[in-house]
Design a protein around this motif. Structure first.
Motif, PDB file in Angstrom:
ATOM      1  N   ARG A 156       5.636  24.467  60.200  1.00 38.45           N
ATOM      2  CA  ARG A 156       4.620  24.833  61.200  1.00 38.45           C
ATOM      3  C   ARG A 156       3.675  23.673  61.468  1.00 38.45           C
ATOM      4  O   ARG A 156       3.340  23.385  62.618  1.00 38.45           O
ATOM      5  CB  ARG A 156       3.836  26.053  60.707  1.00 38.45           C
ATOM      6  CG  ARG A 156       2.929  26.648  61.784  1.00 38.45           C
ATOM      7  CD  ARG A 156       2.075  27.755  61.225  1.00 38.45           C
ATOM      8  NE  ARG A 156       0.905  27.225  60.535  1.00 38.45           N
ATOM      9  CZ  ARG A 156       0.088  27.952  59.785  1.00 38.45           C
ATOM     10  NH1 ARG A 156       0.359  29.235  59.580  1.00 38.45           N
ATOM     11  NH2 ARG A 156      -0.962  27.411  59.206  1.00 38.45           N
ATOM     12  N   LYS A 157       3.273  23.001  60.387  1.00 39.63           N
ATOM     13  CA  LYS A 157       2.380  21.852  60.554  1.00 39.63           C
ATOM     14  C   LYS A 157       3.065  20.747  61.358  1.00 39.63           C
ATOM     15  O   LYS A 157       2.443  20.135  62.234  1.00 39.63           O
ATOM     16  CB  LYS A 157       1.944  21.320  59.185  1.00 39.63           C
ATOM     17  CG  LYS A 157       0.882  22.163  58.502  1.00 39.63           C
ATOM     18  CD  LYS A 157      -0.464  22.034  59.208  1.00 39.63           C
ATOM     19  CE  LYS A 157      -1.566  22.732  58.446  1.00 39.63           C
ATOM     20  NZ  LYS A 157      -2.873  22.562  59.104  1.00 39.63           N
ATOM     21  N   GLU A 158       4.337  20.493  61.014  1.00 34.11           N
ATOM     22  CA  GLU A 158       5.062  19.469  61.755  1.00 34.11           C
ATOM     23  C   GLU A 158       5.232  19.894  63.207  1.00 34.11           C
ATOM     24  O   GLU A 158       5.125  19.064  64.118  1.00 34.11           O
ATOM     25  CB  GLU A 158       6.422  19.222  61.110  1.00 34.11           C
ATOM     26  CG  GLU A 158       6.319  18.563  59.737  1.00 34.11           C
ATOM     27  CD  GLU A 158       7.668  18.475  59.043  1.00 34.11           C
ATOM     28  OE1 GLU A 158       8.630  19.109  59.532  1.00 34.11           O
ATOM     29  OE2 GLU A 158       7.767  17.784  58.011  1.00 34.11           O
ATOM     30  N   ALA A 159       5.488  21.178  63.423  1.00 29.79           N
ATOM     31  CA  ALA A 159       5.607  21.665  64.797  1.00 29.79           C
ATOM     32  C   ALA A 159       4.286  21.531  65.536  1.00 29.79           C
ATOM     33  O   ALA A 159       4.246  21.182  66.727  1.00 29.79           O
ATOM     34  CB  ALA A 159       6.076  23.125  64.791  1.00 29.79           C
ATOM     35  N   GLU A 160       3.177  21.832  64.805  1.00 30.95           N
ATOM     36  CA  GLU A 160       1.862  21.676  65.439  1.00 30.95           C
ATOM     37  C   GLU A 160       1.613  20.222  65.827  1.00 30.95           C
ATOM     38  O   GLU A 160       1.074  19.937  66.893  1.00 30.95           O
ATOM     39  CB  GLU A 160       0.767  22.162  64.488  1.00 30.95           C
ATOM     40  CG  GLU A 160       0.739  23.674  64.296  1.00 30.95           C
ATOM     41  CD  GLU A 160      -0.252  24.097  63.218  1.00 30.95           C
ATOM     42  OE1 GLU A 160      -0.818  23.194  62.556  1.00 30.95           O
ATOM     43  OE2 GLU A 160      -0.450  25.314  63.043  1.00 30.95           O
ATOM     44  N   GLU A 161       2.028  19.301  64.940  1.00 31.15           N
ATOM     45  CA  GLU A 161       1.846  17.877  65.253  1.00 31.15           C
ATOM     46  C   GLU A 161       2.720  17.483  66.435  1.00 31.15           C
ATOM     47  O   GLU A 161       2.279  16.766  67.334  1.00 31.15           O
ATOM     48  CB  GLU A 161       2.188  17.035  64.027  1.00 31.15           C
ATOM     49  CG  GLU A 161       2.120  15.536  64.257  1.00 31.15           C
ATOM     50  CD  GLU A 161       0.741  15.064  64.687  1.00 31.15           C
ATOM     51  OE1 GLU A 161       0.663  14.024  65.369  1.00 31.15           O
ATOM     52  OE2 GLU A 161      -0.264  15.741  64.357  1.00 31.15           O
ATOM     53  N   ARG A 162       3.987  17.987  66.427  1.00 28.27           N
ATOM     54  CA  ARG A 162       4.852  17.688  67.572  1.00 28.27           C
ATOM     55  C   ARG A 162       4.285  18.293  68.848  1.00 28.27           C
ATOM     56  O   ARG A 162       4.327  17.677  69.912  1.00 28.27           O
ATOM     57  CB  ARG A 162       6.264  18.220  67.314  1.00 28.27           C
ATOM     58  CG  ARG A 162       7.036  17.468  66.241  1.00 28.27           C
ATOM     59  CD  ARG A 162       8.504  17.825  66.292  1.00 28.27           C
ATOM     60  NE  ARG A 162       8.741  19.226  66.009  1.00 28.27           N
ATOM     61  CZ  ARG A 162       8.949  19.725  64.795  1.00 28.27           C
ATOM     62  NH1 ARG A 162       8.957  18.918  63.743  1.00 28.27           N
ATOM     63  NH2 ARG A 162       9.165  21.012  64.601  1.00 28.27           N
ATOM     64  N   MET A 204       3.245  16.392  72.045  1.00 32.01           N
ATOM     65  CA  MET A 204       3.806  16.787  73.331  1.00 32.01           C
ATOM     66  C   MET A 204       2.701  17.095  74.330  1.00 32.01           C
ATOM     67  O   MET A 204       2.780  16.736  75.513  1.00 32.01           O
ATOM     68  CB  MET A 204       4.721  18.008  73.135  1.00 32.01           C
ATOM     69  CG  MET A 204       5.469  18.413  74.390  1.00 32.01           C
ATOM     70  SD  MET A 204       6.483  19.886  74.110  1.00 32.01           S
ATOM     71  CE  MET A 204       7.548  19.288  72.800  1.00 32.01           C
ATOM     72  N   SER A 205       1.646  17.765  73.841  1.00 36.68           N
ATOM     73  CA  SER A 205       0.519  18.081  74.728  1.00 36.68           C
ATOM     74  C   SER A 205      -0.134  16.815  75.239  1.00 36.68           C
ATOM     75  O   SER A 205      -0.492  16.713  76.414  1.00 36.68           O
ATOM     76  CB  SER A 205      -0.499  18.950  73.984  1.00 36.68           C
ATOM     77  OG  SER A 205       0.065  20.174  73.606  1.00 36.68           O
TER      78      SER A 205
END
Length: 862
Positions: free
Chosen positions: A263-269, A273-274
């Motif tokens: 989840r953290k890595e996804a949040e960073e990605r 991306m944002s």
């Protein structure tokens, strides 16, 4: 007959026939109401009134006010004529006491039947679904809670029972950390903290303190912990106080740990991306908007506000007010239809900005429902005003094709045109050129005529693009295309092949003056062009290649023209050059020379030659200047003019300089061992070498005796403005005890101020100034002035190009300190230096040097 007060029946005039909808009202078990054009309730049946808890119409406001404010946006769509007779709408109605209830509402436009009075504007039917709706919402809420409970399954469970001294960790808790189910755990706080990321330890200790002191009965925090395999995993820890001890402090705390690394890595990605999306939106100038369809709240980003020319915040009606009157109905209908069908859509329309400008806008939007069930519309707009001209042309072509029943043929022709033409300038593109030049070559081979290719490249185009932007660059390209089109003859062909490059193809050009054509192109491109009040100036370089007869090779013609263009640019730009057989031979020679230079570097075939330097008063050898030579395996010893330009193109001059410097330092050490009295050697340093950030580091690796080496800097590179790297390199050179000399002084642009700033050890007067001193008093005076400048700044003056006895005498009398030139010694290899110095050849009888020596001695009084 009048309806009794408070009655729920419908009044019917005895003199009129009772309308159908009234009979329907009276006989139906559903709630019905008739609305006028303003939405007021003009009639209703008893079921409708009872739903609101009233007995008469006067107790109810207009129907739109009976709808909960949260559903007013939905009602606005439901009551539109185009949507009124669609499927029932789910709405919340509001009783006079403020209570709300859910209904299914249907809206119908009643037809006007023959013989009946005018029908109401709208009939609304409601069905009470309040209990079912509330049960569904409650069920959804319960299901949500159950889903949360299911999601918690599989998390790592921990239980700290301080009263019993029991610390429990589940299998999943251990698996998160890569531990085996039976692996022992260091449960001490100090031991466990060693596995927590150093940046998170203070935060973790504070959260544990809050839990164990009871400050936070339920606590959630995240931190990083080292996995058994060495990597860091993110842990989300949830803990709650289960029991309290007699002292009121927690005696048992239990909770779960969840691996949230993904989840953290996804949040960073997502964050990355944002950021990329925001940057892409900013670069593309796409504006984003969002509308809450229930409340009507509108949010626009800054790009939307700028696009529409607003000075304040947008509201629910801003978009419709900005629409061009001719596009308003179509654009709003497109939105309404797509919202009704709950599908994404594209839209095109014109707006009238706040400043009065009419702009063409293209957009895409999609409806969605958020987690709370609120309908939203999100989308993007971008300004396509500049594209509309082409689009209108395409539409016009399509209309003509349809009128002639040739839609397919017209579309195919347009596609082919687009594939073969540059979209910016309208000129043929590289693909079109390749086909055309091949056909022209075949025709020239058949007819024996000449085919010529002019390869044109714009000069200074990049500067205009970088300073004024791509719009300015595009206008320059369009202007250049116009110039070439004006110069194009009946048998000519012009193409843009990419960037700022064009090709002018001249067929049957036997009688045409290609040089005049190229000069006309160069001259026309020099004329200034205005863009947004700026005067833009650029030029063009032209490479020309032509062939005739059966030997014509279209592809080789393009290559030859490109090579000629390369030569034109190298020779100063804004000019033309022809490709010739000599040029082709030179290319082959240059390629061979380049290969030989690289081989020569590998084989250490570059070596120093030395030209001795003499004291002007005594004619003693005081130093030597190091000159690079190439010991070519077949051509013998070559001076720099035979290889330097190609070496610069290969970017290997620094390597040659390094080889020569290392060999000259070794030669110098040998001369010192022989006691020849040569105190100094000097070497030339190029501008590129001075700009090399690795220069100082490479010099530190050499054994350089302080004050034994001088670097000669050309005055043409010794300007008032030096960049940081040059200044740092000069400082490091001085730290190593290397003197600085200014070479070819008098031919460059160095100022007295910059000369004082650099404080060189010597100035070398250029041979161009020395050569005429024997016959020109003015030239002697100029050289004398340079000598005086050197003396006033405590700088030794070296005269190079001393080729005659007269030069020696004059330069000595003018006060030069050191002499160098063919009158005294020519450049020689290292092995000849010792013999030359020992034999004192420049002092021998029969040589002008001895006469000079005697003259020097007489002048000195000896």
């Amino acid at each position: 007959m009048a309806k009794p007060s408070g009655s729920t029946s419908i009044a019917v005039h005895e003199t009129e026939r009772e309308p159908f909808y009234r009979r329907l009202f009276a006989r139906s078990g559903f709630g019905f109401a008739a609305l006028d054009a303003e939405g007021r309730i003009i009639e209703a049946n008893g079921t409708f009134l009872r739903s609101f808890g009233v007995t008469c119409l006067s107790a109810l406001p207009p129907f739109p006010d009976c709808v909960s404010p949260r559903d007013s946006a939905v009602l606005a769509f439901a009551m539109r004529p185009s949507l009124a007779e669609q499927a029932p709408w789910e709405l919340r109605l509001q009783r006079p006491d403020g209570g709300e209830f859910w209904v299914l509402a249907s809206f119908v436009e009643p037809p006007a039947l023959p013989g009946e009075p005018v029908a109401p504007a709208l009939i609304v039917q409601i069905t009470d679904v309040d209990e079912r709706k509330r049960n569904a919402l409650e069920l959804a809420e319960r299901e949500s809670r159950w889903n949360h409970a299911l999601e918690s399954a599989g998390q790592g469970v921990w239980d700290h029972d301080f009263a019993r001294g029991d610390l429990f960790y589940s299998r999943q808790w251990r698996a998160i950390r890569g531990l085996r189910p039976d692996e022992p755990i260091d449960s001490s706080l100090e031991g466990w903290l060693q596995s927590v990321h150093p940046d998170d330890r203070a935060h973790v200790l504070e959260e544990i303190r809050k839990q164990e002191t009871g400050q936070t009965p339920f606590n959630v925090f995240c931190y990083r912990e080292r996995h058994k395999d060495g990597r860091w995993v993110w842990i989300e820890s949830r803990g709650a106080v289960v029991d309290y001890g007699p002292d009121g402090k927690p005696s048992r705390i239990a909770g779960t740990d969840t691996d949230i690394t993904e989840r953290k890595e996804a949040e960073e990605r997502l964050a990355q991306m944002s950021r990329r999306l925001e940057l892409a939106l900013d670069v593309s100038r796409i504006g984003v908007f969002e509308v809450n369809l229930r409340t009507g709240d509108v949010r626009w980003d800054d790009r939307m506000i700028e696009m529409y020319g607003l000075t304040g915040e947008p509201d629910e009606g801003t978009w419709e007010r900005a629409l061009h009157p001719q596009d308003r109905r179509k654009a709003t209908a497109r939105v309404s239809d797509s919202l009704f069908q709950s599908q994404d859509f594209a839209n095109e329309f014109r707006i009238i900005r706040g400043d009065g400008q009419i702009r063409h806008i293209r957009g895409r939007a999609a409806p969605y429902v958020d987690m709370t069930g609120v309908p939203h519309l999100i989308g993007a707009n971008w300004d396509v005003t500049d594209d509309m001209r082409l689009r209108e042309e395409l539409q016009h072509a399509k209309d003509l094709a349809e009128a002639r029943n040739a839609e397919l043929e017209a579309a195919r022709a347009r596609i082919e045109y687009t594939a073969l033409h540059d979209h910016l300038t309208g000129l043929p593109n590289r693909r079109f050129l390749d086909a055309t030049i091949e056909a022209a070559a075949q025709e020239a081979r058949r007819s024996g005529s000449r085919l010529a290719v002019l390869h044109i490249d714009l000069d200074r185009f990049k500067e205009i693009n970088d300073t004024l932007g791509h719009l300015a660059g595009d206008q320059m390209l369009v202007h250049a295309a116009g110039v070439l089109n004006e110069l194009k003859g009946p048998g000519d062909f012009v193409a843009r092949i990419g960037g700022d490059e064009f090709v002018f193809l001249s067929t049957g050009s036997a009688g045409r003056n290609l040089a005049m054509l190229a000069e006309a192109i160069v001259s026309a491109m020099r004329k200034p062009v205005t863009f947004n009040g700026h005067i833009c100036r650029f030029g063009a370089s032209v490479g020309i290649a032509s062939q005739s007869g059966e030997a014509i090779d279209a592809k080789q013609l393009l290559v030859n023209a490109d090579l000629a263009l390369y030569r034109a640019k190298n020779r100063g730009r804004s000019r033309h050059e022809f490709f010739t057989s000599d040029f082709q031979a030179q290319i082959i020679v240059n390629k061979q020379t380049a290969d030989e230079i690289l081989t020569g570097i590998e084989q250490q075939r570059f070596l120093p030659y030395y030209q001795p330097q003499f004291c002007a008063r005594t004619l003693d050898v005081v130093g030597v200047e190091t000159l690079a030579r190439w010991d070519h395996p077949t051509r013998g010893i070559l001076a720099p003019d035979a290889f330097l330009k190609i070496a610069e193109d290969l970017d290997c001059v620094a390597m040659i300089d390094r080889i020569v410097l290392e060999k000259s330092l070794a030669d110098y050490a040998g001369w010192r061992a022989l006691g020849l009295g040569i105190e100094k050697i000097s070497v030339n340093v190029s501008s590129k070498r001075l700009h090399d950030p690795e220069l100082a580091r490479s010099l530190h690796t050499l054994a350089i005796r302080p004050k034994s080496l001088s670097f000669e800097l050309l005055e043409s590179i010794f300007l008032d403005d030096c960049d940081r790297i040059v200044l740092e390199n000069l400082a490091e050179i001085r730290k190593l005890g290397i003197d600085i000399e200014i070479d070819d002084f008098g031919t460059g642009h160095a100022s007295i101020v910059s000369l004082m700033k650099l404080s060189p050890r010597r100035l070398k007067i250029d041979r161009q100034l020395v050569k005429p001193v024997s016959r020109s008093p003015g030239q002697r005076k100029l050289v004398g002035t340079i000598v005086e400048i050197g003396r006033s700044l405590n700088i030794e003056v070296v005269a190079e190009g001393v080729e005659t006895p007269a030069h020696v005498a004059i330069m000595r009398d003018l006060g030069c300190d050191i002499l160098q030139g063919y009158a005294l010694a020519r450049p020689m290899p290292a092995e000849a230096i010792a013999d030359f110095v020992r034999r004192q050849e420049w002092r021998q009888p029969g040589g002008g040097a001895r006469d000079l020596q005697n003259e020097v001695r007489r002048a000195a009084g000896g």
